[in-house]
Write a protein that holds these residues in place. Structure first.
Motif, PDB file in Angstrom:
ATOM      1  N   ASP A  31       0.809  -1.215   0.000  1.00  0.00           N
ATOM      2  CA  ASP A  31       0.000   0.000   0.000  1.00  0.00           C
ATOM      3  C   ASP A  31       0.847   1.272   0.000  1.00  0.00           C
ATOM      4  OD1 ASP A  31       0.258  -1.456   2.475  1.00  0.00           O
ATOM      5  OD2 ASP A  31      -0.837   0.128   3.493  1.00  0.00           O
ATOM      6  N   VAL A  34       1.269   1.977  -3.661  1.00  0.00           N
ATOM      7  CA  VAL A  34       0.068   2.596  -4.220  1.00  0.00           C
ATOM      8  C   VAL A  34      -0.005   4.067  -3.808  1.00  0.00           C
ATOM      9  CG1 VAL A  34      -2.451   2.585  -4.255  1.00  0.00           C
ATOM     10  CG2 VAL A  34      -1.197   0.422  -4.286  1.00  0.00           C
ATOM     11  N   ARG A  38      -0.937   6.874  -6.860  1.00  0.00           N
ATOM     12  CA  ARG A  38      -2.270   6.261  -6.922  1.00  0.00           C
ATOM     13  C   ARG A  38      -2.786   6.173  -8.351  1.00  0.00           C
ATOM     14  NH1 ARG A  38      -3.496   9.747  -2.179  1.00  0.00           N
ATOM     15  NH2 ARG A  38      -3.165   8.457  -0.323  1.00  0.00           N
ATOM     16  N   TYR A  41      -1.025   3.123 -10.085  1.00  0.00           N
ATOM     17  CA  TYR A  41      -1.378   1.810  -9.542  1.00  0.00           C
ATOM     18  C   TYR A  41      -2.870   1.678  -9.220  1.00  0.00           C
ATOM     19  CZ  TYR A  41       3.669   1.408  -9.235  1.00  0.00           C
ATOM     20  OH  TYR A  41       5.008   1.370  -9.549  1.00  0.00           O
ATOM     21  N   LYS A  42      -3.669   2.444  -9.921  1.00  0.00           N
ATOM     22  CA  LYS A  42      -5.114   2.436  -9.662  1.00  0.00           C
ATOM     23  C   LYS A  42      -5.771   1.094  -9.986  1.00  0.00           C
ATOM     24  CE  LYS A  42      -6.107   4.530 -14.175  1.00  0.00           C
ATOM     25  NZ  LYS A  42      -6.548   5.784 -14.852  1.00  0.00           N
ATOM     26  N   SER A  44      -4.720  -1.806  -9.049  1.00  0.00           N
ATOM     27  CA  SER A  44      -4.409  -2.816  -8.033  1.00  0.00           C
ATOM     28  C   SER A  44      -5.204  -2.601  -6.747  1.00  0.00           C
ATOM     29  CB  SER A  44      -2.912  -2.787  -7.721  1.00  0.00           C
ATOM     30  OG  SER A  44      -2.172  -3.266  -8.834  1.00  0.00           O
ATOM     31  N   ASN A 262      -5.858   3.846  -0.582  1.00  0.00           N
ATOM     32  CA  ASN A 262      -4.747   3.144  -1.224  1.00  0.00           C
ATOM     33  C   ASN A 262      -5.128   1.738  -1.675  1.00  0.00           C
ATOM     34  OD1 ASN A 262      -3.009   5.348  -0.763  1.00  0.00           O
ATOM     35  ND2 ASN A 262      -2.585   4.641   1.312  1.00  0.00           N
ATOM     36  N   HIS A 263      -6.444   1.493  -1.750  1.00  0.00           N
ATOM     37  CA  HIS A 263      -6.987   0.220  -2.241  1.00  0.00           C
ATOM     38  C   HIS A 263      -6.644  -0.967  -1.341  1.00  0.00           C
ATOM     39  CE1 HIS A 263      -7.460   1.839  -6.653  1.00  0.00           C
ATOM     40  NE2 HIS A 263      -8.126   2.546  -5.739  1.00  0.00           N
TER      41      HIS A 263
END
Length: 308
Positions: A31, A34, A38, A41-42, A44, A262-263
């Motif tokens: 994270d 990410v 961001r 790496y959007k 993921s 951060n997904h």
């Protein structure tokens, strides 16, 4: 697995493919990567856990044991690996900050089969908790020797061998009282969420064994996360799918699946707003969930040679 997943993030970004990590890759590096970019790496998402949360859970459980039993002395024992050294170092630092005295530290080579010297040190140290971070299968030997020597420190931690449903048999029952994280609520019986018991029962019926630990629940849930996002997006278009995944609010086995900025899936102690971890204690041949409290099915027990 972490190394592969971290490297693959750049491939998913280059080829614009949506990626949902559903097992493993618990490193904070994921994270952090990410967060640094961001937009790049959007694609993921990490639906599995993070060691940052797992350590916080460990510290919170230690705080509960400090409050419940008056314990304040910790002996740390780890596999001599880079990951274990770093993780245990963080635990040591945070435990000290929360009022624990670390009275001993054992670092043993992976594959060790005699832990008597370290256990003797632990016994002499006055420790009330033996905190273990070790994933080698030989830790079952450590815990058998702990019982044989009647070390007056309750074993707990990140113990690979003790996660397994076969641990009781492997230790001839001498692993009793060991507290270990399985990382995911749903691996043992609990009433924390409406979906937990159906998952547990169906898994055991289908495979003839209880869910082991990390990955059993998260991998199962990931399919439903993707299904939910596709249905809400009404499309397989990657940008619409990403937008839908970012808005995930899905009741599941562990709790409610949501992602942060951060997904990273959000762990916590409220199953209505987060997913739950799972700390169990081996009691009478079974893994009994004892933490977090909202999911607990039993209380922490002590072996007869430990005075509360």
């Amino acid at each position: 697995m972490s190394e592969c997943s971290i490297a693959a993030m750049d491939l998913f970004a280059r080829y614009k493919k949506v990626d949902i990590v559903s097992i493993g890759t618990y490193t904070p590096t994921w994270d952090k990567k990410v967060a640094k970019n961001r937009e790049k790496y959007k694609h993921s998402f990490r639906e599995s856990g993070s060691v940052k949360w797992y350590i916080k859970e460990a510290i919170d459980l230690l705080a509960k044991m400090k409050s419940d039993f008056g314990f304040n002395k910790l002996f740390i024992s780890i596999d001599d690996s880079l990951m274990c050294r770093k993780a245990a170092g963080i635990v040591q630092k945070l435990a000290t900050k929360t009022g624990w005295e670390v009275v001993g530290f054992d670092k043993h080579p992976i594959g060790t089969t005699d832990y008597s010297a370290a256990l003797t040190q632990c016994k002499k140290s006055g420790a009330q908790i033996l905190f273990i971070w070790a994933y080698s299968p030989e830790t079952s030997i450590l815990l058998k020797q702990w019982a044989d020597m009647e070390v007056p420190a309750l074993p707990m931690g990140f113990i690979g061998a003790a996660e397994d449903p076969g641990f009781w048999k492997a230790t001839n029952g001498k692993g009793a009282y060991t507290i270990v994280t399985l990382s995911e609520t749903g691996c043992v019986p609990t009433n924390a969420t409406p979906k937990a018991m159906p998952f547990f029962n169906n898994f055991k019926k289908r495979w003839g064994v209880e869910p082991r630990s990390t990955g059993c629940v998260s991998a199962y849930e990931s399919i439903y996360v993707l299904k939910d996002a596709i249905e809400r997006a009404g499309s397989l278009d990657r940008l619409k799918l990403i937008a839908a995944l970012e808005k995930t609010n899905l009741p599941a086995v562990r709790g409610t699946i949501r992602f942060d900025q951060n997904h990273q899936i959000i762990y916590g102690y409220d199953p209505k707003t987060s997913v739950l971890g799972c700390w169990v204690q081996w009691q009478n041949g079974r893994r009994v969930q004892v933490f977090p409290e909202v999911a607990a099915m039993g209380k922490i027990q002590m072996p007869p040679w430990i005075k509360k």
